[in-house]
Design a protein around this motif. Structure first.
Motif, PDB file in Angstrom:
ATOM      1  N   GLU A  41     -25.475  50.723  13.093  1.00 10.99           N
ATOM      2  CA  GLU A  41     -25.771  49.392  13.614  1.00 10.99           C
ATOM      3  C   GLU A  41     -27.099  48.860  13.063  1.00 10.99           C
ATOM      4  O   GLU A  41     -27.160  47.737  12.568  1.00 10.99           O
ATOM      5  CB  GLU A  41     -25.828  49.484  15.149  1.00 10.99           C
ATOM      6  CG  GLU A  41     -26.240  48.230  15.849  1.00 10.99           C
ATOM      7  CD  GLU A  41     -25.063  47.373  16.240  1.00 10.99           C
ATOM      8  OE1 GLU A  41     -23.923  47.738  15.894  1.00 10.99           O
ATOM      9  OE2 GLU A  41     -25.273  46.340  16.874  1.00 10.99           O
ATOM     10  N   VAL A  95     -31.059  56.547  17.086  1.00 11.15           N
ATOM     11  CA  VAL A  95     -31.474  55.606  18.126  1.00 11.15           C
ATOM     12  C   VAL A  95     -32.736  54.869  17.682  1.00 11.15           C
ATOM     13  O   VAL A  95     -32.837  53.640  17.793  1.00 11.15           O
ATOM     14  CB  VAL A  95     -31.732  56.354  19.453  1.00 11.15           C
ATOM     15  CG1 VAL A  95     -32.376  55.429  20.473  1.00 11.15           C
ATOM     16  CG2 VAL A  95     -30.440  56.913  20.006  1.00 11.15           C
ATOM     17  N   ALA A  96     -33.706  55.631  17.135  1.00 13.05           N
ATOM     18  CA  ALA A  96     -34.957  55.020  16.685  1.00 13.05           C
ATOM     19  C   ALA A  96     -34.686  53.992  15.600  1.00 13.05           C
ATOM     20  O   ALA A  96     -35.264  52.896  15.606  1.00 13.05           O
ATOM     21  CB  ALA A  96     -35.908  56.096  16.172  1.00 13.05           C
ATOM     22  N   PHE A  99     -33.379  50.697  16.981  1.00  9.86           N
ATOM     23  CA  PHE A  99     -34.414  49.869  17.598  1.00  9.86           C
ATOM     24  C   PHE A  99     -35.359  49.292  16.553  1.00  9.86           C
ATOM     25  O   PHE A  99     -35.798  48.143  16.664  1.00  9.86           O
ATOM     26  CB  PHE A  99     -35.195  50.667  18.644  1.00  9.86           C
ATOM     27  CG  PHE A  99     -34.415  50.878  19.902  1.00  9.86           C
ATOM     28  CD1 PHE A  99     -33.884  49.799  20.573  1.00  9.86           C
ATOM     29  CD2 PHE A  99     -34.197  52.142  20.404  1.00  9.86           C
ATOM     30  CE1 PHE A  99     -33.146  49.977  21.726  1.00  9.86           C
ATOM     31  CE2 PHE A  99     -33.463  52.332  21.553  1.00  9.86           C
ATOM     32  CZ  PHE A  99     -32.939  51.247  22.218  1.00  9.86           C
ATOM     33  N   LEU A 100     -35.670  50.121  15.561  1.00  4.68           N
ATOM     34  CA  LEU A 100     -36.567  49.663  14.502  1.00  4.68           C
ATOM     35  C   LEU A 100     -35.990  48.418  13.839  1.00  4.68           C
ATOM     36  O   LEU A 100     -36.684  47.410  13.656  1.00  4.68           O
ATOM     37  CB  LEU A 100     -36.741  50.791  13.473  1.00  4.68           C
ATOM     38  CG  LEU A 100     -37.991  50.758  12.615  1.00  4.68           C
ATOM     39  CD1 LEU A 100     -39.226  50.777  13.485  1.00  4.68           C
ATOM     40  CD2 LEU A 100     -38.008  51.938  11.660  1.00  4.68           C
ATOM     41  N   SER A 102     -33.652  46.424  15.060  1.00  6.35           N
ATOM     42  CA  SER A 102     -33.506  45.357  16.031  1.00  6.35           C
ATOM     43  C   SER A 102     -34.815  44.598  16.222  1.00  6.35           C
ATOM     44  O   SER A 102     -34.832  43.366  16.311  1.00  6.35           O
ATOM     45  CB  SER A 102     -33.016  45.962  17.347  1.00  6.35           C
ATOM     46  OG  SER A 102     -33.182  45.084  18.402  1.00  6.35           O
ATOM     47  N   GLY A 103     -35.937  45.317  16.266  1.00  9.22           N
ATOM     48  CA  GLY A 103     -37.227  44.669  16.462  1.00  9.22           C
ATOM     49  C   GLY A 103     -37.775  44.055  15.189  1.00  9.22           C
ATOM     50  O   GLY A 103     -38.197  42.898  15.175  1.00  9.22           O
ATOM     51  N   LEU A 104     -37.738  44.822  14.089  1.00  6.67           N
ATOM     52  CA  LEU A 104     -38.379  44.359  12.850  1.00  6.67           C
ATOM     53  C   LEU A 104     -37.710  43.123  12.282  1.00  6.67           C
ATOM     54  O   LEU A 104     -38.384  42.226  11.781  1.00  6.67           O
ATOM     55  CB  LEU A 104     -38.371  45.480  11.805  1.00  6.67           C
ATOM     56  CG  LEU A 104     -39.540  46.457  11.825  1.00  6.67           C
ATOM     57  CD1 LEU A 104     -39.411  47.453  10.695  1.00  6.67           C
ATOM     58  CD2 LEU A 104     -40.872  45.719  11.702  1.00  6.67           C
ATOM     59  N   VAL A 106     -36.277  40.588  13.760  1.00  5.45           N
ATOM     60  CA  VAL A 106     -36.718  39.372  14.435  1.00  5.45           C
ATOM     61  C   VAL A 106     -38.182  39.091  14.142  1.00  5.45           C
ATOM     62  O   VAL A 106     -38.583  37.953  13.872  1.00  5.45           O
ATOM     63  CB  VAL A 106     -36.487  39.492  15.952  1.00  5.45           C
ATOM     64  CG1 VAL A 106     -36.984  38.245  16.658  1.00  5.45           C
ATOM     65  CG2 VAL A 106     -35.019  39.715  16.242  1.00  5.45           C
ATOM     66  N   LEU A 107     -38.975  40.160  14.164  1.00  3.29           N
ATOM     67  CA  LEU A 107     -40.415  40.023  13.931  1.00  3.29           C
ATOM     68  C   LEU A 107     -40.684  39.422  12.544  1.00  3.29           C
ATOM     69  O   LEU A 107     -41.447  38.462  12.403  1.00  3.29           O
ATOM     70  CB  LEU A 107     -41.058  41.410  14.036  1.00  3.29           C
ATOM     71  CG  LEU A 107     -42.431  41.522  14.651  1.00  3.29           C
ATOM     72  CD1 LEU A 107     -42.418  40.963  16.057  1.00  3.29           C
ATOM     73  CD2 LEU A 107     -42.872  42.968  14.670  1.00  3.29           C
ATOM     74  N   GLN A 110     -39.322  35.833  12.119  1.00  4.21           N
ATOM     75  CA  GLN A 110     -40.177  34.844  12.776  1.00  4.21           C
ATOM     76  C   GLN A 110     -41.420  34.562  11.929  1.00  4.21           C
ATOM     77  O   GLN A 110     -41.817  33.418  11.751  1.00  4.21           O
ATOM     78  CB  GLN A 110     -40.561  35.354  14.169  1.00  4.21           C
ATOM     79  CG  GLN A 110     -41.526  34.475  14.917  1.00  4.21           C
ATOM     80  CD  GLN A 110     -40.926  33.113  15.226  1.00  4.21           C
ATOM     81  OE1 GLN A 110     -39.707  32.948  15.234  1.00  4.21           O
ATOM     82  NE2 GLN A 110     -41.778  32.130  15.455  1.00  4.21           N
ATOM     83  N   ALA A 111     -42.011  35.657  11.381  1.00  2.00           N
ATOM     84  CA  ALA A 111     -43.219  35.489  10.586  1.00  2.00           C
ATOM     85  C   ALA A 111     -42.913  34.776   9.269  1.00  2.00           C
ATOM     86  O   ALA A 111     -43.732  34.042   8.736  1.00  2.00           O
ATOM     87  CB  ALA A 111     -43.857  36.846  10.313  1.00  2.00           C
ATOM     88  N   LYS A 232     -30.449  36.721  15.236  1.00  2.00           N
ATOM     89  CA  LYS A 232     -30.847  37.888  16.023  1.00  2.00           C
ATOM     90  C   LYS A 232     -29.638  38.685  16.533  1.00  2.00           C
ATOM     91  O   LYS A 232     -28.675  38.082  17.034  1.00  2.00           O
ATOM     92  CB  LYS A 232     -31.641  37.312  17.196  1.00  2.00           C
ATOM     93  CG  LYS A 232     -32.347  38.251  18.062  1.00  2.00           C
ATOM     94  CD  LYS A 232     -33.428  37.434  18.784  1.00  2.00           C
ATOM     95  CE  LYS A 232     -33.478  37.698  20.264  1.00  2.00           C
ATOM     96  NZ  LYS A 232     -34.582  36.949  20.875  1.00  2.00           N
TER      97      LYS A 232
END
Lengths: 321, 369
Positions: A41, A95-96, A99-100, A102-104, A106-107, A110-111, A232
């Protein structure tokens, strides 16, 4: 359901099954080599983002595809380091990675674009265009076969055909080549492969790398072909459905195709009909969404033939000294 | 025998992992063109600078203590319960059904009933994967993932069909009766005369979470069952040889684990929202994995890690409010913590172990001279 509707549903089945199939085959290589990967994913998501971003900036979908593969490969390398080199827990690493990504995504989105964590919409050369097969227009008047040829067989993007072609290729590579034999052996009994003088670490890294490439293509397909740009969480659990399909297929390429087509068909039905009225009762759309997972649990429970994973799956290999 | 002293294992390794995660997070903030020191300032100020901030930090921490304990107790039996999210979702359903069932006169009556409801529904959602693992050998990680998604679909369906009051547009359940409202920390501290911000939803569940942590410690280290769980987790064949039934341990551990995850809903559904809404868990089930890993699966560690993640989530929300850094930064930090304390544990551990064994060799060599 008339013939035209059926064709439309089948057509979108193929389009929706493509990312599932690519991710499923990606997982197949990895898990056959004994590396569990629940990070499909995350890899798809990272690839979706970077492919859309690069395709937008350069205006070339092919560069986007390469960037997507690179993003996915990077996460694959982390997974390889964690689970092969440092013999960590492969599930936790997966799992990590999810999440990595999923967060990166968007981050960075956005930037980079400042549009609320999405990329600008892609158009023209920023997206994969459909391949029109010869005589696709001319053949429409022919009954039955004409619409079938025009709607279902012709007019998909290159990646759809690539994904379908990957099924026999994967079967051949895994079951008819020396590399495939060794790769499968390393997932069943790495000590034997090591004794034969073949590098377990090398083989497993190769499998994880193949997994990265295929997930990259799957992610790029999502953002540049199925949809026009990254949003996202756009993978929306497809990595887990691919994992489900892999179990459903009992880690075999041809069955992976059937499982992904089935799950793609379920998605297509849910997309087209929302609540499906079967006359006697109505099937709610939520049930259709949950059906791949329910079917997988049933398969895992061993009620319909037993799904046995590769024997050394999930276990780091420690060389004897 | 030990390769390094106990304090190094319990304190030094997690601290190094955390430091690595923090450094990488700072680099991420730098890379997106913001100032990490300033960002940390906003986070500390927003999460710890006022009783308002503390209130939210403790509210989130309550969730993470529950889900962290849920993951940790399963870890002790060598089970990876990745389904906290789904179990907490179902826990919310249980809490909501209990709260809506009766016109509760007072929270002292509603709370015990809701605890049973939330824990029972959470445990039920863990029971099926546990049974399949124990009896049919299907991998619990895969089944709990599948059950997460089944839970999400189920809740969306129930919210739209049945739980939603007739005539309401928004898909949520009816509001709980007044008597089911839990006392907030503001109300509780006002009794003893300590002023505390009224706004944050932190409530009596915080003490429930602390009690749960103590209960888990008691169970794991002071009861025969806890010993069996840990023995089974260390070595299944050894446990089997000692007469421990794998089925029993897997079932009991997962029931407790699911129950703990379900209890989280007391805080969110009953304490904060006071009705069942979609996505009431908000990733807390997954953050529980990071909390359990960082807390080394020990209740004390989980309290500290839960508080840290409460700080991160509240601080992250404030950060998103004052700067252009989205709240997804917290997901990145969470991922890095899971990566370093979980998957890349050996990367940190091997050099530290080597350092200590070298020092020990040197210490042994000196007296002989």
């Amino acid at each position: 359901m008339d013939y035209a509707t059926l064709l439309q549903v089948l057509d979108s089945t193929f389009r929706l099954a493509t990312p599932l199939l690519l991710a499923c085959l990606a997982g197949l290589y990895s898990e056959r080599a004994g590396i569990f990967d629940i990070g499909l994913e995350g890899k798809m998501l990272a690839a979706a983002f970077l492919s859309a971003a690069v395709a937008f900036v350069t205006g070339s979908v092919w560069l986007g595809l390469l960037a997507g593969i690179a993003a996915s490969m990077l996460l694959s390398i982390i997974h390889g380091l964690a689970s092969i080199t440092f013999r960590g827990n492969q599930l936790i690493s997966g799992v990590a990675i999810n999440f990595l990504a999923s967060g990166l995504t968007v981050l960075v989105a956005q930037a980079w674009f400042a549009q609320g964590g999405r990329t600008p919409s892609l158009s023209g050369a920023g997206r994969f265009s459909p391949w029109e097969w010869p005589f696709a227009e001319a053949i429409i008047p022919v009954p039955v076969v004409g619409p079938l040829y025009n709607e279902l067989i012709s007019g998909h993007t290159a990646i759809v055909y690539l994904a379908l072609a990957m099924v026999p290729i994967s079967w051949y590579v895994l079951f008819r080549t020396r590399f495939g034999l060794r790769l499968r052996a390393v997932g069943e009994n790495p000590a034997a492969v090591d004794t034969a003088g073949v590098s377990v670490v090398g083989l497993r890294f190769a499998a994880v790398a193949i997994c990265g490439v295929l997930c990259g293509v799957a992610g790029a397909y999502l953002a540049t072909s199925l949809q026009a740009g990254f949003v996202k969480e756009m993978t929306a659990g497809r990595g887990y459905i691919a994992l489900a399909a892999l179990i459903f297929a009992k880690w075999r390429p041809w069955y992976a195709l059937y499982a992904c087509l089935l799950f793609g068909f379920l998605q297509a039905i849910a997309l087209r009909f929302q609540n499906l009225d079967l006359g006697l009762f109505t099937v709610p759309v939520e049930f259709m969404d949950a059906l791949p997972y329910i079917l997988t649990v049933v398969i895992l429970a061993g009620f319909v033939g037993k799904a046995i994973p590769p024997r050394a799956g999930g276990e780091p290999y420690v060389k004897e000294r | 025998m030990d390769k390094m002293p106990r304090w190094a294992d319990v304190l030094l390794i997690p601290l190094i992992s955390l430091l690595l995660a923090a450094i990488l997070s700072a680099l991420v903030i730098l890379a997106i063109g913001e100032n990490p020191v300033e960002a940390l300032g906003y986070m500390v100020e927003g999460a710890l600078g006022s009783t308002y901030g503390w209130g939210y930090t403790l509210y989130y921490a309550t969730n993470f203590i529950f889900t962290g304990l849920a993951v940790a107790i399963a870890f002790h039996a060598s089970l990876f319960n990745i389904g906290g999210e789904g179990q907490a979702t179902l826990g919310g359903l249980g809490v909501a059904l209990v709260c809506l069932a009766l016109p509760w006169p007072h929270w002292t009556l509603a709370l015990p009933a809701a605890v049973i409801g939330g824990a029972a529904f959470g445990a039920f959602w863990a029971a099926i994967p546990a049974y399949l693992q124990a009896k049919r050998g299907s991998h619990i990680v895969i089944t709990t993932i599948m059950f997460n998604y089944i839970a999400f679909a189920l809740i969306i369906y129930l919210l739209n069909n049945g739980l939603k009051p007739i005539g309401q547009m928004e898909s949520s359940s009816a509001r709980f009766p007044e008597g089911a409202a839990l006392p907030t920390l503001h109300e509780m501290l006002a009794v003893v005369g300590i002023p505390f911000s009224k706004a944050p939803p932190v409530n009596i569940s915080l003490f429930l979470a602390l009690a749960a942590a103590w209960g888990v410690w008691l169970l794991l280290w002071r009861t025969p069952l806890g010993f069996e769980i840990r023995a089974f987790g260390k070595s299944e064949p050894a446990g089997r040889y000692a007469g421990i039934s794998p089925t029993k341990i897997i079932m009991i551990t997962m029931l407790i684990s699911g129950g703990l995850a379900g209890l989280m809903a007391i805080n969110t559904v009953m304490g904060e929202a006071e009705r069942l809404v979609n996505n009431s868990v908000q990733n807390a089930g997954f953050i529980g994995i990071a909390v359990a890993l960082m807390g080394r699966s020990h209740p004390v560690g989980i309290l500290i890690a839960g508080l840290l993640f409460g700080f991160l989530v509240q601080g992250g929300a404030e950060l998103a409010f004052w700067t252009s850094i989205p709240t997804e930064l917290i997901i990145v930090i969470q991922a890095l913590v899971i990566l370093f304390t979980g998957a890349l544990d050996n990367m940190v551990r091997m050099p530290v172990e080597a350092l200590f064994s070298r020092r020990r060799l040197a210490a042994k060599a000196t007296p002989a001279e």
